[in-house]
Design an enzyme around this catalytic site. Structure first.
Site, PDB file in Angstrom:
ATOM      1  CG  PHE A 160      -0.207   0.260   2.616  1.00 35.36           C
ATOM      2  CD1 PHE A 160       0.016   1.700   2.756  1.00 35.36           C
ATOM      3  CD2 PHE A 160       0.031  -0.512   3.238  1.00 35.36           C
ATOM      4  CE1 PHE A 160       0.692   2.075   3.954  1.00 35.36           C
ATOM      5  CE2 PHE A 160       0.684  -0.205   4.669  1.00 35.36           C
ATOM      6  CZ  PHE A 160       0.742   1.233   4.626  1.00 35.36           C
ATOM      7  CB  CYS A 292      10.411  -0.725   3.021  1.00 42.04           C
ATOM      8  SG  CYS A 292      11.191  -0.381   1.252  1.00 42.04           S
TER       9      CYS A 292
HETATM   10  P1  NAD Z   1       1.311  -6.500   3.260  1.00 41.04           P
HETATM   11  O1  NAD Z   1       2.423  -7.804   3.252  1.00 41.04           O
HETATM   12  O2  NAD Z   1       0.210  -6.498   3.984  1.00 41.04           O
HETATM   13  O3  NAD Z   1       0.702  -6.786   1.671  1.00 41.04           O
HETATM   14  C1  NAD Z   1       1.492  -6.706   0.283  1.00 41.04           C
HETATM   15  C2  NAD Z   1       0.573  -7.476  -0.573  1.00 41.04           C
HETATM   16  O4  NAD Z   1       0.146  -8.804  -0.172  1.00 41.04           O
HETATM   17  C3  NAD Z   1      -0.910  -6.922  -0.900  1.00 41.04           C
HETATM   18  O5  NAD Z   1      -0.963  -6.695  -2.263  1.00 41.04           O
HETATM   19  C4  NAD Z   1      -1.732  -7.754  -0.267  1.00 41.04           C
HETATM   20  O6  NAD Z   1      -2.933  -7.811  -0.954  1.00 41.04           O
HETATM   21  C5  NAD Z   1      -0.932  -9.254  -0.208  1.00 41.04           C
HETATM   22  N1  NAD Z   1      -1.352  -9.970   0.987  1.00 41.04           N
HETATM   23  C6  NAD Z   1      -1.651  -9.601   2.159  1.00 41.04           C
HETATM   24  N2  NAD Z   1      -1.978 -10.658   3.050  1.00 41.04           N
HETATM   25  C7  NAD Z   1      -1.591 -11.777   2.495  1.00 41.04           C
HETATM   26  C8  NAD Z   1      -1.910 -13.040   2.488  1.00 41.04           C
HETATM   27  N3  NAD Z   1      -2.011 -13.485   3.872  1.00 41.04           N
HETATM   28  N4  NAD Z   1      -1.466 -13.883   1.516  1.00 41.04           N
HETATM   29  C9  NAD Z   1      -1.243 -13.493   0.357  1.00 41.04           C
HETATM   30  N5  NAD Z   1      -1.045 -12.171  -0.187  1.00 41.04           N
HETATM   31  C10 NAD Z   1      -1.344 -11.346   0.998  1.00 41.04           C
HETATM   32  O7  NAD Z   1       2.164  -5.394   3.101  1.00 41.04           O
HETATM   33  P2  NAD Z   1       1.551  -3.584   3.064  1.00 41.04           P
HETATM   34  O8  NAD Z   1       1.172  -3.594   4.592  1.00 41.04           O
HETATM   35  O9  NAD Z   1       0.678  -3.533   1.996  1.00 41.04           O
HETATM   36  O10 NAD Z   1       2.738  -2.982   2.859  1.00 41.04           O
HETATM   37  C11 NAD Z   1       3.737  -2.603   4.060  1.00 41.04           C
HETATM   38  C12 NAD Z   1       4.950  -3.406   4.166  1.00 41.04           C
HETATM   39  O11 NAD Z   1       5.524  -3.434   2.897  1.00 41.04           O
HETATM   40  C13 NAD Z   1       5.695  -2.926   5.174  1.00 41.04           C
HETATM   41  O12 NAD Z   1       6.365  -4.416   5.875  1.00 41.04           O
HETATM   42  C14 NAD Z   1       6.944  -2.504   4.353  1.00 41.04           C
HETATM   43  O13 NAD Z   1       8.429  -2.450   4.836  1.00 41.04           O
HETATM   44  C15 NAD Z   1       7.119  -3.384   3.240  1.00 41.04           C
HETATM   45  N6  NAD Z   1       7.580  -2.929   2.140  1.00 41.04           N
HETATM   46  C16 NAD Z   1       8.738  -3.369   1.438  1.00 41.04           C
HETATM   47  C17 NAD Z   1       9.507  -2.828   0.572  1.00 41.04           C
HETATM   48  C18 NAD Z   1      10.918  -3.553   0.060  1.00 41.04           C
HETATM   49  O14 NAD Z   1      11.504  -2.878  -0.771  1.00 41.04           O
HETATM   50  N7  NAD Z   1      11.453  -4.241   0.964  1.00 41.04           N
HETATM   51  C19 NAD Z   1       8.921  -1.682   0.032  1.00 41.04           C
HETATM   52  C20 NAD Z   1       7.619  -1.192   0.258  1.00 41.04           C
HETATM   53  C21 NAD Z   1       6.889  -2.045   1.116  1.00 41.04           C
END
Ligand code: NAD
Length: 495
Positions: A160, A292
């Site tokens: 998100f 992140c």
């Molecule tokens: P999230 O893991 O909740 O969701 C990411 C994606 O996974 C979404 O598209 C969501 O629909 C899907 N998803 C959620 N739960 C799932 C499940 N149980 N099984 C399969 N798919 C599922 O992450 P978020 O809250 O949207 O984003 C924030 C997180 O992303 C933070 O931890 C941040 O650090 C990380 N992030 C990392 C980077 C990087 O480059 N390492 C970059 C941006 C964000």
């Protein structure tokens, strides 16, 4: 987020989000979620929760588009991205506004995100120059060459926190390298993806090369299980990165899954006070701490109170709603405030407290003010977990080795930085930090193109990086060819 109960489709600020399949927006089944504006808590749209059958239609569209797209020379493919980059720049006002509405970022942050998308696209435009093959006469009359081929149908699952930029981490490179893509945006911020698809269509991308399928867990599971999806990139939390990486690779797919982070900034007593305090504050509070690459732990080495005092002064002047946007949801706000309360209860000292923040006129918004907490111990949960809000904890350390021990003990490994005027100390931290991206006097050490983005440890599963040169290997298969055109026998060991 709750299931949809509220306004009728016609009363929504943005029309209900639709999947984009084969160049057309298509209606989906009944299951939907509300989409909220985090700044005021209003429902602005709704997003479909796509089924495996709906995903399958998108994969079929991609499979139809794949052979002609893969056969198009890369120099022709990137022409789409030259035009797309211009469209991103021309439409920046509208694209930034969408990011602000669905994610809550303030305008300058939303604009920076779209500009970064343009820079990522610029890199994709240079791929023909970078990916020229290799050829060598390895023995008399015998030539070896390497050519790159697209992997096929790839999926990109995004979080998100960057509704415009993170999709553009993968779309330009993967597609310019000849793949067709299924994009699965975060269900919390699904609106920007539709505009990205429209701009790519306007730029001349053939129908079916990019498809957008919305949804949550069930849709992602269907992606991991789909027999015709060849590779999956994921960006999100470590918890879900592990699930997706395991499920995708157990289905024998190529996978790269970027996870969460806990980024440490080591501040030495000789650090330049003005620059350090403003950089540290910008790192922890930018995008409401929902990056992140945001710093969330400051390792204060020795006498650094003069820097902490400056940080406190800057943070106290920040105006929520103007200088800092809301966090993504009510649940996120409650989680973040819970961490602050727990740390305070365990004896930490809250220097700047962002709890109970409200913005006049936006009382329904999910605001947490910038928060600075001193005398945190490494064993506290707030020092270990990814809080993902505008919260910086300060852990005191006697020397740089003690600071590095705390940094090294974190299971994450996205970024780390050191603030110092001493080159030897800087080099020491660069070598010993257990992180994929390390900064010196830089609070957010995001590598700019053509350098690749990717962390270590539990911040990334899989081989390679997600952007820049490091992504080329992931998005392509190399073919190694050996040919001999001389007709004599016995002139070399291959004759
Ligand atoms: P999230 O893991 O909740 O969701 C990411 C994606 O996974 C979404 O598209 C969501 O629909 C899907 N998803 C959620 N739960 C799932 C499940 N149980 N099984 C399969 N798919 C599922 O992450 P978020 O809250 O949207 O984003 C924030 C997180 O992303 C933070 O931890 C941040 O650090 C990380 N992030 C990392 C980077 C990087 O480059 N390492 C970059 C941006 C964000």
């Amino acid at each position: 987020m709750s299931t949809v109960t509220t306004p009728s489709a016609s009363a929504l600020k943005y029309p209900p989000v639709q999947n984009y399949v084969g160049g057309k927006f298509v209606a989906s089944g009944d299951a939907h979620l509300d989409v909220f504006n985090p700044a005021d808590g209003q429902v602005i749209s709704r997003v479909p929760l796509s089924t495996a059958a709906e995903l399958d239609r998108a994969v079929e569209a991609a499979r139809k588009a794949a052979p002609p797209w893969a056969a198009t020379p890369i120099k022709e493919r990137v022409q789409v991205f030259f035009r797309y980059k211009t469209l991103l720049e021309q439409n920046i006002d509208e694209l930034a506004k969408l990011v602000t509405e669905e994610n809550g970022k303030i305008d300058s942050e939303a604009r920076a995100e779209v500009l970064k998308s343009a820079e990522l696209t610029e890199f994709a435009c240079s791929l023909p120059q970078i990916t020229a093959g290799e050829v060598l006469e390895v023995s008399r009359g015998v030539e070896c060459r390497i050519e790159r081929y697209p992997v096929g149908i790839v999926a990109s699952i995004t979080p998100f926190n960057f509704p415009n930029m993170v999709p553009n981490w993968t779309i330009p490179n993967a597609i310019a390298l000849g793949n067709c893509m299924i994009l699965k945006p975060s269900e919390l911020v699904p609106i920007s993806a539709g505009r990205i698809a429209e701009l790519l269509r306007e730029a001349g991308l053939p129908d079916g090369v990019l498809n957008v399928v919305h949804g949550g867990q069930t849709t992602v599971e269907a992606i991991c299980d789909h027999p015709h999806i060849d590779a999956i990139s994921f960006v999100g939390s470590t918890r879900v990165a592990k699930i997706v990486y395991r499920r995708a690779t157990s289905n024998l797919k190529r996978a790269l899954a970027l996870g969460g982070a806990k980024n440490h900034l080591i501040v030495m007593p000789d650090a330049e006070p003005e620059m350090t305090s403003s950089n540290v504050v910008a790192s922890m509070s930018g995008c409401a701490g929902q990056r992140c690459m945001a710093a969330s732990v400051m390792m204060a080495v020795g006498k650094t109170d003069h820097i902490i005092d400056r940080m406190t002064a800057i943070l106290r002047k920040m105006v929520p709603g103007k200088d800092i946007g809301p966090v993504i949801s009510r649940e996120a706000k409650e989680r973040i405030e819970g961490y602050i309360a727990e740390a305070e209860g365990a004896g930490a000292k809250v220097l700047v407290d962002g709890r109970k923040t409200t913005v006049p006129g936006k009382e329904g918004g999910y605001f947490v003010g910038p928060t600075l907490i001193d005398h945190v111990r490494p064993d506290m949960r707030i020092a270990q977990d990814e809080v993902f809000g505008p919260v910086m904890v300060i852990i005191r350390a006697g020397d740089v080795d003690e600071a590095l021990r705390v940094e090294n003990a974190s299971p994450y490994g996205n970024a780390a930085s050191v603030f110092t005027e001493n080159g030897g100390t800087a080099r020491y931290v660069m070598e010993h930090a257990s992180a994929g991206m390390v900064g010196v006097n830089v609070g957010v050490p995001v590598p700019r193109e053509p350098f690749s983005f990717g962390g270590w440890n539990e911040s990334r599963f899989g081989v390679g990086d997600i952007t820049g040169r490091g992504s080329i290997e992931f998005w392509t298969k190399s073919k190694k060819m050996t040919t001999k055109w001389n007709r004599e026998a016995g002139v070399n060991w291959m004759s």
